[in-house]
Design a protein around this motif. Sequence first.
Motif, PDB file in Angstrom:
ATOM      1  N   ILE A  11      22.125   1.262  -3.382  1.00  0.00           N
ATOM      2  CA  ILE A  11      22.864   2.532  -3.265  1.00  0.00           C
ATOM      3  C   ILE A  11      22.743   3.339  -4.551  1.00  0.00           C
ATOM      4  O   ILE A  11      22.607   4.568  -4.505  1.00  0.00           O
ATOM      5  N   LYS A  12      22.764   2.687  -5.691  1.00  0.00           N
ATOM      6  CA  LYS A  12      22.664   3.409  -6.967  1.00  0.00           C
ATOM      7  C   LYS A  12      21.339   4.163  -7.089  1.00  0.00           C
ATOM      8  O   LYS A  12      21.256   5.162  -7.797  1.00  0.00           O
ATOM      9  N   ALA A  13      20.311   3.710  -6.385  1.00  0.00           N
ATOM     10  CA  ALA A  13      18.992   4.357  -6.465  1.00  0.00           C
ATOM     11  C   ALA A  13      18.853   5.547  -5.517  1.00  0.00           C
ATOM     12  O   ALA A  13      17.869   6.293  -5.591  1.00  0.00           O
ATOM     13  N   VAL A  14      19.836   5.777  -4.644  1.00  0.00           N
ATOM     14  CA  VAL A  14      19.718   6.828  -3.620  1.00  0.00           C
ATOM     15  C   VAL A  14      19.778   8.221  -4.248  1.00  0.00           C
ATOM     16  O   VAL A  14      20.703   8.552  -4.977  1.00  0.00           O
ATOM     17  N   ALA A  93       7.927  11.588   9.787  1.00  0.00           N
ATOM     18  CA  ALA A  93       8.857  12.525   9.158  1.00  0.00           C
ATOM     19  C   ALA A  93       9.297  11.993   7.797  1.00  0.00           C
ATOM     20  O   ALA A  93       9.375  12.757   6.824  1.00  0.00           O
ATOM     21  N   LEU A  94       9.577  10.713   7.720  1.00  0.00           N
ATOM     22  CA  LEU A  94       9.968  10.108   6.445  1.00  0.00           C
ATOM     23  C   LEU A  94       8.870  10.285   5.404  1.00  0.00           C
ATOM     24  O   LEU A  94       9.139  10.663   4.256  1.00  0.00           O
ATOM     25  N   GLU A  95       7.634  10.047   5.801  1.00  0.00           N
ATOM     26  CA  GLU A  95       6.515  10.208   4.870  1.00  0.00           C
ATOM     27  C   GLU A  95       6.377  11.660   4.421  1.00  0.00           C
ATOM     28  O   GLU A  95       6.102  11.946   3.253  1.00  0.00           O
ATOM     29  N   SER A  96       6.600  12.589   5.331  1.00  0.00           N
ATOM     30  CA  SER A  96       6.533  14.012   4.987  1.00  0.00           C
ATOM     31  C   SER A  96       7.636  14.377   3.987  1.00  0.00           C
ATOM     32  O   SER A  96       7.389  15.124   3.032  1.00  0.00           O
ATOM     33  N   ILE A  97       8.829  13.864   4.204  1.00  0.00           N
ATOM     34  CA  ILE A  97       9.935  14.130   3.276  1.00  0.00           C
ATOM     35  C   ILE A  97       9.593  13.585   1.894  1.00  0.00           C
ATOM     36  O   ILE A  97       9.824  14.244   0.876  1.00  0.00           O
ATOM     37  N   SER A  98       9.022  12.406   1.852  1.00  0.00           N
ATOM     38  CA  SER A  98       8.635  11.813   0.576  1.00  0.00           C
ATOM     39  C   SER A  98       7.604  12.688  -0.140  1.00  0.00           C
ATOM     40  O   SER A  98       7.711  12.930  -1.344  1.00  0.00           O
ATOM     41  N   GLU A  99       6.630  13.199   0.613  1.00  0.00           N
ATOM     42  CA  GLU A  99       5.612  14.074   0.019  1.00  0.00           C
ATOM     43  C   GLU A  99       6.227  15.377  -0.472  1.00  0.00           C
ATOM     44  O   GLU A  99       5.930  15.837  -1.570  1.00  0.00           O
ATOM     45  N   ARG A 100       7.087  15.983   0.355  1.00  0.00           N
ATOM     46  CA  ARG A 100       7.681  17.275   0.000  1.00  0.00           C
ATOM     47  C   ARG A 100       8.612  17.184  -1.205  1.00  0.00           C
ATOM     48  O   ARG A 100       8.678  18.099  -2.015  1.00  0.00           O
ATOM     49  N   VAL A 105      10.368   6.433  -0.981  1.00  0.00           N
ATOM     50  CA  VAL A 105      11.311   6.076   0.087  1.00  0.00           C
ATOM     51  C   VAL A 105      12.379   5.106  -0.432  1.00  0.00           C
ATOM     52  O   VAL A 105      13.468   5.032   0.140  1.00  0.00           O
ATOM     53  N   SER A 106      12.092   4.425  -1.524  1.00  0.00           N
ATOM     54  CA  SER A 106      13.089   3.519  -2.108  1.00  0.00           C
ATOM     55  C   SER A 106      14.291   4.280  -2.678  1.00  0.00           C
ATOM     56  O   SER A 106      15.336   3.682  -2.903  1.00  0.00           O
ATOM     57  N   ALA A 107      14.144   5.594  -2.886  1.00  0.00           N
ATOM     58  CA  ALA A 107      15.247   6.419  -3.385  1.00  0.00           C
ATOM     59  C   ALA A 107      15.954   7.160  -2.251  1.00  0.00           C
ATOM     60  O   ALA A 107      16.709   8.090  -2.484  1.00  0.00           O
ATOM     61  N   MET A 108      15.678   6.731  -1.015  1.00  0.00           N
ATOM     62  CA  MET A 108      16.258   7.404   0.153  1.00  0.00           C
ATOM     63  C   MET A 108      17.161   6.461   0.936  1.00  0.00           C
ATOM     64  O   MET A 108      16.895   5.271   1.028  1.00  0.00           O
ATOM     65  N   ALA A 109      18.233   7.050   1.496  1.00  0.00           N
ATOM     66  CA  ALA A 109      19.111   6.330   2.418  1.00  0.00           C
ATOM     67  C   ALA A 109      18.913   6.929   3.801  1.00  0.00           C
ATOM     68  O   ALA A 109      18.559   8.099   3.935  1.00  0.00           O
ATOM     69  N   LEU A 118      14.536   2.390  13.840  1.00  0.00           N
ATOM     70  CA  LEU A 118      14.129   1.182  13.110  1.00  0.00           C
ATOM     71  C   LEU A 118      12.939   1.377  12.164  1.00  0.00           C
ATOM     72  O   LEU A 118      12.959   0.834  11.050  1.00  0.00           O
ATOM     73  N   PRO A 119      11.897   2.140  12.545  1.00  0.00           N
ATOM     74  CA  PRO A 119      10.784   2.309  11.583  1.00  0.00           C
ATOM     75  C   PRO A 119      11.224   2.944  10.270  1.00  0.00           C
ATOM     76  O   PRO A 119      10.676   2.614   9.215  1.00  0.00           O
ATOM     77  N   VAL A 120      12.203   3.832  10.305  1.00  0.00           N
ATOM     78  CA  VAL A 120      12.712   4.444   9.068  1.00  0.00           C
ATOM     79  C   VAL A 120      13.652   3.470   8.362  1.00  0.00           C
ATOM     80  O   VAL A 120      13.568   3.278   7.145  1.00  0.00           O
ATOM     81  N   ILE A 121      14.528   2.845   9.121  1.00  0.00           N
ATOM     82  CA  ILE A 121      15.482   1.881   8.551  1.00  0.00           C
ATOM     83  C   ILE A 121      14.753   0.793   7.761  1.00  0.00           C
ATOM     84  O   ILE A 121      15.207   0.383   6.700  1.00  0.00           O
ATOM     85  N   ARG A 122      13.621   0.359   8.275  1.00  0.00           N
ATOM     86  CA  ARG A 122      12.873  -0.725   7.626  1.00  0.00           C
ATOM     87  C   ARG A 122      12.163  -0.287   6.348  1.00  0.00           C
ATOM     88  O   ARG A 122      11.720  -1.118   5.581  1.00  0.00           O
ATOM     89  N   ARG A 123      12.048   1.034   6.132  1.00  0.00           N
ATOM     90  CA  ARG A 123      11.287   1.521   4.974  1.00  0.00           C
ATOM     91  C   ARG A 123      12.127   2.070   3.824  1.00  0.00           C
ATOM     92  O   ARG A 123      11.705   2.014   2.672  1.00  0.00           O
ATOM     93  N   VAL A 124      13.286   2.639   4.139  1.00  0.00           N
ATOM     94  CA  VAL A 124      14.062   3.287   3.081  1.00  0.00           C
ATOM     95  C   VAL A 124      14.700   2.252   2.152  1.00  0.00           C
ATOM     96  O   VAL A 124      14.805   1.076   2.488  1.00  0.00           O
ATOM     97  N   GLY A 125      15.157   2.763   1.006  1.00  0.00           N
ATOM     98  CA  GLY A 125      15.771   1.875   0.031  1.00  0.00           C
ATOM     99  C   GLY A 125      17.108   1.326   0.464  1.00  0.00           C
ATOM    100  O   GLY A 125      17.460   0.189   0.156  1.00  0.00           O
ATOM    101  N   PHE A 126      17.884   2.163   1.166  1.00  0.00           N
ATOM    102  CA  PHE A 126      19.201   1.750   1.637  1.00  0.00           C
ATOM    103  C   PHE A 126      19.386   2.276   3.061  1.00  0.00           C
ATOM    104  O   PHE A 126      19.188   3.459   3.329  1.00  0.00           O
ATOM    105  N   SER A 127      19.775   1.389   3.978  1.00  0.00           N
ATOM    106  CA  SER A 127      19.920   1.790   5.380  1.00  0.00           C
ATOM    107  C   SER A 127      21.334   1.505   5.865  1.00  0.00           C
ATOM    108  O   SER A 127      21.977   0.554   5.422  1.00  0.00           O
ATOM    109  N   ALA A 128      21.784   2.354   6.785  1.00  0.00           N
ATOM    110  CA  ALA A 128      23.128   2.213   7.330  1.00  0.00           C
ATOM    111  C   ALA A 128      23.118   2.551   8.808  1.00  0.00           C
ATOM    112  O   ALA A 128      22.226   3.249   9.302  1.00  0.00           O
TER     113      ALA A 128
END
Length: 177
Positions: A11-14, A93-100, A105-109, A118-128
């Motif tokens: 969470i601190k990295a988000v 979409a997640l990859e596009s956000i990371s590029e923009r 993705v480790s800094a994203m929740a 699930l494909p996004v949940i499995r990649r981001v740094g923090f998922s909820a």
Amino acid sequence: MPVSPTIAEKIKAVKLAIFDVDGVLTDGRIIFDAHGTETKFFDVKDGHGIKLLMRSGIDAAIITARESKVVQLRADDLGISLVYQGMKDKKAALESISERTGLPVSAMAYMGDDIIDLPVIRRVGFSAAVSDAVQEVKEAVDYVAGKPGGKGAVRELAELILKVQGKWDDVMRQFLV
């Protein structure tokens, strides 16, 4: 809402919080009138939670599989510029956000509620997940909110992030003067 030290580090990295719409920012009901006009119900406290995140330096984004004018209106109302609608492939979409944004993705929740997340949940740094998410999502995330989608789960997540990052006292100071 205590979390383990491992989850607290995530969470601190988000730096950016991403939300699904139907079932997360709304309660999942989609209402059409006889003219085909779509209606969704958004929780004002969830919206304020997103604004608190943004004012504290944590950007927000939306990724949704459906397309809706109502979603764009709500995003505009909240000042969210990263809005991805009609995204059946949420990973793209997640990859596009990371590029923009230039953020890893480790800094994203991400907060979701269904298996399409699930494909996004499995990649981001923090998922909820919201409390009424499907079981597969609840089992995959780092944190399950105590509140359901469209009824306070987003606000709960926003407060969790702000408290773990040590920003909550600054947020509250604005309202106690």
